[in-house]
Design an enzyme around this catalytic site. Structure first.
Site, PDB file in Angstrom:
ATOM      1  N   CYS A 116      12.636  43.681  17.880  1.00  0.00           N
ATOM      2  CA  CYS A 116      13.473  42.827  17.028  1.00  0.00           C
ATOM      3  C   CYS A 116      14.596  43.631  16.372  1.00  0.00           C
ATOM      4  O   CYS A 116      14.348  44.685  15.799  1.00  0.00           O
ATOM      5  CB  CYS A 116      12.642  42.184  15.921  1.00  0.00           C
ATOM      6  N   ASP A 322       7.768  39.485   7.256  1.00  0.00           N
ATOM      7  CA  ASP A 322       7.711  38.661   8.469  1.00  0.00           C
ATOM      8  C   ASP A 322       7.698  37.168   8.171  1.00  0.00           C
ATOM      9  O   ASP A 322       7.892  36.358   9.078  1.00  0.00           O
ATOM     10  CB  ASP A 322       6.482  39.035   9.297  1.00  0.00           C
TER      11      ASP A 322
END
Ligand code: EPZ
Length: 435
Positions: A116, A322
């Protein structure tokens, strides 16, 4: 092109068993390289990142069998210690293969990992930590090449009478409680001649689960879940069978989905203690939360209107980075002005642009986002920029007016077995389509 189509305006209601944890399964799979005996992982999530880790383990020479949620790994021999760039580029977690490969063979090499794009994501803490363990590491042209100075497998290992001389204590301090660096060092230390004390260690539940697995394999470890971990390495580690913990980020995602749609969600196979940071925030936003530690369930009933809140993301037990993107969607719906400060990653507001296009009122200054709530989000075509931003797009679609399409599903599939399957089970109007 594939996309998820989601119709907004429907409260999600129902029960769901939460998948196994991506961020626990990946390091546990890497730890299988520390022994020549079989390791069996149960409740392993069937996600893209696990498939990539299987390919990496096969590449270094391990036998890997996957049957549904069960994975059996046996690294009798390690034939390759230089990881292939095309696989490493797919996943940041490739880096945590360095520790086990070095501990087992004295050698490891790879290009800088991908994954990511949520910040610079340097690997300096991994490198300094492994150097403190005695490995020589060269970082050049975007690659890391590491080996034990004596280049004789576990030449680092000298023993007296079968057990390591735990006289010499190596101390490693992490200036930031990096999850990956803590996991890498834990695994490298578990098969070393030294007694190692890591301070400033990560306290995430996934780190704790990895530590417990290493204990089951024979390692001596104290202080798991605290910022000071002591490891007394051993000569060999044995195989084991472990059940992967449930995914607290997936659980948080579905709880927030219930909150933003005014829904009622009962999750099973979840540990309320591990999810405490998100439950606390959702309760402060007015959600009715009940849970049962022993029976491992969490029940959320959303209020008429979510309340505003100010949140700062932090390493565990702080609010998880997250879940930051999904929480931002909820704050777009909440009354009043809220804020989120992102302190873990420096470039993790890529979802803001898409939410603004849907009608959200968000201003960003440095690491702080200010959200004017009470927005009526309008459906739109959305492109996931990374795993959690993708999940937030789906949640934004659930609570907007009209039908949204979410593209770039490859990001979402890296961490969720199937968001459309799970949300459909919770009564959402959602399906996967092909253009
Ligand atoms: C783990 O990544 C998780 N991934 C991430 O989840 C999660 O966001 C992160 O921990 C924080 O909780 C897995 O467990 C597979 P870090 P990791 O090392 O280990 C800096 C998801 O969505 N840092 O704790 O890569 C780094 O730049 C993913 O499931 C250094 O400066 O995270 C960041 O700012 C995304 N030098 C901070 O520390 C280093 O050597 C936290 O990174 C290492 C990290």
């Amino acid at each position: 092109m594939e996309y998820i189509e989601v119709e907004g305006g429907h409260a999600i209601q129902g029960e769901l068993a939460v998948q196994g944890s991506k961020n626990a399964a990946l390091p546990m799979m890497a730890a299988a390289l520390l022994t020549s005996q079989p390791v069996v992982l149960e409740r392993c999530p069937q996600i893209e990142d696990v498939r990539v880790m299987c390919d990496l383990l096969r590449y270094v020479g391990a036998e890997v069998e996957q049957q549904g949620e069960q994975i059996r790994i046996c690294a009798k021999r390690i034939s390759n210690t230089r990881l292939p760039s095309e696989l490493v580029a797919k996943m940041r977690s490739s880096i945590i293969l360095m520790g086990p490969l070095l501990a087992r063979t004295g050698k490891a090499g790879m290009c800088f990992p991908g994954g990511c794009v949520i910040g610079a994501r340097p690997i300096d803490l991994h490198v300094t930590g492994l150097r403190r363990l005695g490995y020589s590491i060269a970082v050049e042209e975007g690659c890391v090449l590491a080996e034990s100075p004596l280049q004789a497998g576990r030449a680092l290992w000298q023993k007296v009478g079968g057990r390591p001389q735990c006289g010499a204590v190596s101390r490693i301090h992490l200036r930031f409680p990096s999850v990956g660096a803590t996991e890498n060092l834990l695994m490298a230390a578990a098969l070393s001649q030294q007694e190692i004390v890591i301070t400033g260690a990560a306290r995430e539940p996934e780190v704790r689960q990895l530590g417990r697995m290493l204990q089951q394999m024979g390692a001596e470890i104290e202080g798991l879940g605290s910022e000071r971990i002591r490891i007394c390495g051993c000569e060999t580690l044995q195989g084991t069978t472990c059940r992967v913990m449930s995914d607290r980020i997936a659980a948080g995602t579905y709880l927030i989905a219930g909150a933003v749609t005014g829904g009622d969600v009962l999750l099973h196979h979840v540990d309320p203690v591990d999810n405490f940071p998100v439950l606390q925030v959702l309760e402060e936003m007015g959600c009715h939360i009940s849970c049962h530690e022993k029976q491992q369930w969490i029940h959320l009933r959303a209020p008429e209107m979510l309340k505003r809140i100010s949140v700062v993301t932090r390493p565990h037990p702080g609010f998880p980075t997250d879940l930051q993107a999904m929480l931002m969607v909820a704050l777009c719906k909440a009354g009043g002005v809220s804020s989120i400060e992102e302190t873990v990653f420096e470039d993790r507001f890529r979802h803001v642009e898409a939410l603004r296009r849907m009608g959200a009122r968000i201003t960003v200054q440095g690491s702080r986002a200010t959200i004017r709530g009470g927005s009526r989000l309008k459906a739109a075509d959305l492109w996931a920029t990374d795993l959690r931003a993708g999940a937030a797009m789906v949640l934004a679609g659930l609570c907007s007016e009209g039908v949204s399409r979410v593209y770039n599903l490859e990001h979402v599939r890296r961490g969720y077995e199937s968001m459309s399957r799970d949300l459909l089970a919770l009564g959402a109007h959602i399906k996967e389509c092909l253009d």
